[in-house]
Design a protein around this motif. Structure first.
Motif, mmCIF file in Angstrom:
data_model
loop_
_atom_site.group_PDB
_atom_site.id
_atom_site.type_symbol
_atom_site.label_atom_id
_atom_site.label_comp_id
_atom_site.label_asym_id
_atom_site.label_seq_id
_atom_site.Cartn_x
_atom_site.Cartn_y
_atom_site.Cartn_z
ATOM 1 N N ARG A 1 28.368 34.453 40.444
ATOM 2 C CA ARG A 1 28.771 35.393 41.481
ATOM 3 C C ARG A 1 30.121 35.010 42.086
ATOM 4 O O ARG A 1 30.590 35.667 43.011
ATOM 5 C CB ARG A 1 27.735 35.408 42.606
ATOM 6 N N ALA A 2 30.751 33.979 41.533
ATOM 7 C CA ALA A 2 32.036 33.527 42.071
ATOM 8 C C ALA A 2 33.123 34.547 41.768
ATOM 9 O O ALA A 2 33.067 35.280 40.768
ATOM 10 C CB ALA A 2 32.407 32.169 41.495
ATOM 11 N N THR A 3 34.140 34.577 42.638
ATOM 12 C CA THR A 3 35.256 35.497 42.492
ATOM 13 C C THR A 3 36.570 34.731 42.679
ATOM 14 O O THR A 3 36.579 33.500 42.860
ATOM 15 C CB THR A 3 35.166 36.631 43.529
ATOM 16 N N VAL A 4 37.661 35.500 42.647
ATOM 17 C CA VAL A 4 38.971 34.876 42.868
ATOM 18 C C VAL A 4 39.042 34.240 44.250
ATOM 19 O O VAL A 4 39.769 33.257 44.455
ATOM 20 C CB VAL A 4 40.085 35.928 42.697
ATOM 21 N N ASN B 1 39.523 29.261 47.712
ATOM 22 C CA ASN B 1 38.928 28.383 48.724
ATOM 23 C C ASN B 1 38.623 26.989 48.176
ATOM 24 O O ASN B 1 38.658 26.007 48.926
ATOM 25 C CB ASN B 1 37.638 29.013 49.261
ATOM 26 N N ARG B 2 38.335 26.878 46.884
ATOM 27 C CA ARG B 2 37.964 25.586 46.309
ATOM 28 C C ARG B 2 39.099 24.957 45.498
ATOM 29 O O ARG B 2 38.878 23.999 44.742
ATOM 30 C CB ARG B 2 36.742 25.748 45.397
ATOM 31 N N ALA B 3 40.265 25.480 45.613
ATOM 32 C CA ALA B 3 41.379 25.001 44.777
ATOM 33 C C ALA B 3 41.597 23.510 44.906
ATOM 34 O O ALA B 3 41.865 22.811 43.919
ATOM 35 C CB ALA B 3 42.657 25.763 45.144
ATOM 36 N N ALA B 4 41.476 22.970 46.124
ATOM 37 C CA ALA B 4 41.733 21.542 46.324
ATOM 38 C C ALA B 4 40.674 20.665 45.669
ATOM 39 O O ALA B 4 40.954 19.509 45.308
ATOM 40 C CB ALA B 4 41.812 21.231 47.815
ATOM 41 N N SER B 5 39.466 21.175 45.467
ATOM 42 C CA SER B 5 38.377 20.367 44.895
ATOM 43 C C SER B 5 38.235 20.541 43.390
ATOM 44 O O SER B 5 37.416 19.854 42.775
ATOM 45 C CB SER B 5 37.053 20.728 45.571
ATOM 46 N N MET C 1 35.833 44.370 52.726
ATOM 47 C CA MET C 1 36.531 43.828 53.892
ATOM 48 C C MET C 1 37.476 42.702 53.506
ATOM 49 O O MET C 1 38.369 42.346 54.266
ATOM 50 C CB MET C 1 35.505 43.303 54.904
ATOM 51 N N LEU C 2 37.304 42.134 52.309
ATOM 52 C CA LEU C 2 38.141 41.018 51.879
ATOM 53 C C LEU C 2 39.086 41.388 50.744
ATOM 54 O O LEU C 2 39.972 40.609 50.417
ATOM 55 C CB LEU C 2 37.255 39.852 51.406
ATOM 56 N N SER C 3 38.903 42.556 50.151
ATOM 57 C CA SER C 3 39.696 42.897 48.974
ATOM 58 C C SER C 3 41.183 42.934 49.288
ATOM 59 O O SER C 3 42.003 42.483 48.493
ATOM 60 C CB SER C 3 39.243 44.242 48.409
ATOM 61 N N GLU C 4 41.557 43.458 50.408
ATOM 62 C CA GLU C 4 42.971 43.529 50.743
ATOM 63 C C GLU C 4 43.540 42.166 51.100
ATOM 64 O O GLU C 4 44.740 42.008 51.163
ATOM 65 C CB GLU C 4 43.187 44.502 51.908
ATOM 66 N N ALA C 5 42.685 41.195 51.354
ATOM 67 C CA ALA C 5 43.175 39.860 51.710
ATOM 68 C C ALA C 5 43.721 39.118 50.504
ATOM 69 O O ALA C 5 44.414 38.119 50.669
ATOM 70 C CB ALA C 5 42.063 39.050 52.363
ATOM 71 N N PHE C 6 43.391 39.574 49.293
ATOM 72 C CA PHE C 6 43.896 38.915 48.084
ATOM 73 C C PHE C 6 45.347 39.354 47.871
ATOM 74 O O PHE C 6 45.625 40.464 47.422
ATOM 75 C CB PHE C 6 43.042 39.299 46.879
ATOM 76 N N ASP C 7 46.266 38.462 48.208
ATOM 77 C CA ASP C 7 47.672 38.828 48.180
ATOM 78 C C ASP C 7 48.427 37.988 47.160
ATOM 79 O O ASP C 7 47.832 37.327 46.308
ATOM 80 C CB ASP C 7 48.293 38.670 49.573
ATOM 81 N N GLU C 8 49.752 38.017 47.267
ATOM 82 C CA GLU C 8 50.614 37.320 46.318
ATOM 83 C C GLU C 8 50.363 35.824 46.304
ATOM 84 O O GLU C 8 50.300 35.194 45.237
ATOM 85 C CB GLU C 8 52.075 37.621 46.667
ATOM 86 N N ASN C 9 50.217 35.213 47.478
ATOM 87 C CA ASN C 9 49.988 33.774 47.542
ATOM 88 C C ASN C 9 48.660 33.387 46.910
ATOM 89 O O ASN C 9 48.556 32.368 46.208
ATOM 90 C CB ASN C 9 50.033 33.304 49.003
ATOM 91 N N ASP C 10 47.625 34.203 47.151
ATOM 92 C CA ASP C 10 46.321 33.918 46.551
ATOM 93 C C ASP C 10 46.386 34.012 45.026
ATOM 94 O O ASP C 10 45.807 33.187 44.312
ATOM 95 C CB ASP C 10 45.265 34.892 47.090
#
Length: 441
Positions: A246-249, A254-258, A286-295
């Motif tokens: 069920r994981a997504t981008v 969020n887990r990039a550092a680990s 509610m979170l779809s628009e939060a995925f931007d260029e930096n993400d």
């Protein structure tokens, strides 16, 4: 000292010892039998000729009386004069110079595999052979090398009936399949290759084309292939394969550092039967628009560590910041067009927008995939659509209608029609050929 002997003479002699002789005979008798006179003569002076003066070692003479013993002095490389007191002659002696220590430079070691058996036979290399010289060309007799068993119904039948004595080679269809496999399996050097799949219109099968392209690449290549759903408006790429997580981008960000290795990353993707990995997009509106260029850059950087080819299923928002980050990494483009008039026109406008924003090189090397499963395909002239795109891009591929694709559900590669698989493989071969083999080329 010079001694001189004087004999008697008939001439008158002088008075000797105060006695004056009275006659010649008396004088002769008065003289002694022998007379010795001592006369001191000056030492002979040797005048040195001019030719000797020109090569003389010293300007002043050397007194032999002073030199009582041979003298040998001087620094290495100078000439010393030895004078013999008895014979009064000079001898030039050059002292022996000790040779300087010669520093021996050891030869460079010979790396394994840098010489051949011919070098050994020619005398270039002496010593034990390396394991690299035990090649099949050297050890196997040419007449005993067996060709691989042929593929194809008739060649395989003849090969078996003649007890492997007659090998006709692969059939024409098999040879064509292997040629496409070789094109798809092109090896790349210098990092991952990014291929965005995009269009300005939704509903033309962009996600389906991304899935088919990824499956065709992953089924042939030995390296890893991943498809990322970068649609900021809730993409459906993960629904085209059996979802295993069920994981997504968002979880990757969020887990990039680990994430320390591929094992950690693989828990966040779903893998299908062709070994294609798919990373789902955000499903929460509610979170779809939060995925931007930096993400996207965070996700792309991690994917580039573990995959050789990264496909990106782009959204319809061509001016979205994710699109800019995607195009900046792109090594090749796939533009998806439907079979209707408006779908073809919007796909062409996508190329125009790319050219106007500095991506003209990507447009000229792009591949257009025409999905013929859309509505209106039977009413338009596909040849005219292909002719239009042929003037703007490198290649065009038709994706035929397939019931499994039209269902919009999970795609099983082995259950697709042969023509559909063939079209997907041709698309994969064209995409692989269009990307640089080495980074920067």
């Amino acid at each position: 000292m010079v001694q001189k002997r004087v004999k008697p003479s008939s001439e008158p002699a002088a008075v000797v010892d105060g006695v004056e002789p009275t006659s010649d005979e008396g004088l002769a008798s008065a003289l002694p039998a022998s007379l010795t006179i001592e006369v001191e003569l000056p030492a002979p002076v040797h005048e040195q000729p001019e030719d000797e003066q020109a090569v003389a070692l010293v300007e002043a003479g050397v007194d032999p009386a002073v030199v009582v013993a041979p003298v040998v002095t001087g620094e290495p490389g100078t000439t010393v004069i030895e004078l013999d007191h008895d014979d009064l002659h000079a001898v030039a002696v050059t002292p022996e110079i000790e040779p300087e220590a010669v520093v021996e430079v050891p030869p460079l070691p010979v790396a394994e595999g840098v010489y051949s058996r011919r070098d050994m036979l020619d005398g270039v290399h002496h010593g034990p052979e390396s394991a690299a010289m035990l090649t099949a060309d050297r050890l196997i007799e040419p007449r005993r090398r067996s060709r691989p068993a042929p593929e194809g119904a008739w060649p395989a039948l003849v090969y078996g009936a003649t007890f492997h004595l007659v090998n006709l080679g692969d059939s024409r269809r098999v040879r064509e399949r292997k040629q496409i496999d070789a094109r798809i399996a092109t090896a790349f050097e210098g990092g991952a290759r990014f291929v965005p799949v995009l269009t300005r219109k939704g509903g033309v099968g962009k996600t389906t084309i991304t899935t088919l392209l990824g499956m065709a690449l992953a089924s042939v290549r030995d390296d890893r292939v991943i498809a990322i759903d970068a649609n900021p408006d809730r993409g459906t790429l993960s629904e085209r394969v059996a979802r295993q997580t069920r994981a997504t981008v968002r979880d990757v960000v969020n887990r990039a550092a680990s994430i320390q290795g591929f094992t950690d990353f693989s828990t966040l993707v779903s893998r299908d039967e062709t070994r294609l990995d798919i990373l789902a997009s955000d499903t929460d509106p509610m979170l779809s628009e939060a995925f931007d260029e930096n993400d996207y850059n965070v996700v792309a950087d991690l994917a580039a560590r573990y995959y050789s080819i990264v496909l990106t299923d782009c959204g319809t928002g061509i001016v979205h910041s994710v699109m800019r980050a995607t195009l900046q990494r792109a090594d090749s483009l796939v533009i998806v067009s439907g079979g209707s008039v408006d779908e073809a026109r919007l796909a062409s406008e996508t190329l125009t927008w790319l050219e106007a924003n500095g991506y003209g090189d990507l447009v000229r090397d792009a591949v257009v995939a025409i999905n013929t499963a859309t509505q209106g395909t039977n009413l338009v002239k596909l040849e005219e659509i292909e002719a239009h795109f042929a003037s703007r891009v490198r290649e065009i591929v038709r994706i035929p209608y397939d019931e499994q694709l039209a269902a919009g559900s999970v795609i099983s590669w082995k259950d697709l029609r042969p023509l559909t698989r063939q079209a997907a493989r041709e698309l994969a071969a064209l995409v692989a050929e269009g990307m640089p083999v080495r980074r920067g080329v």
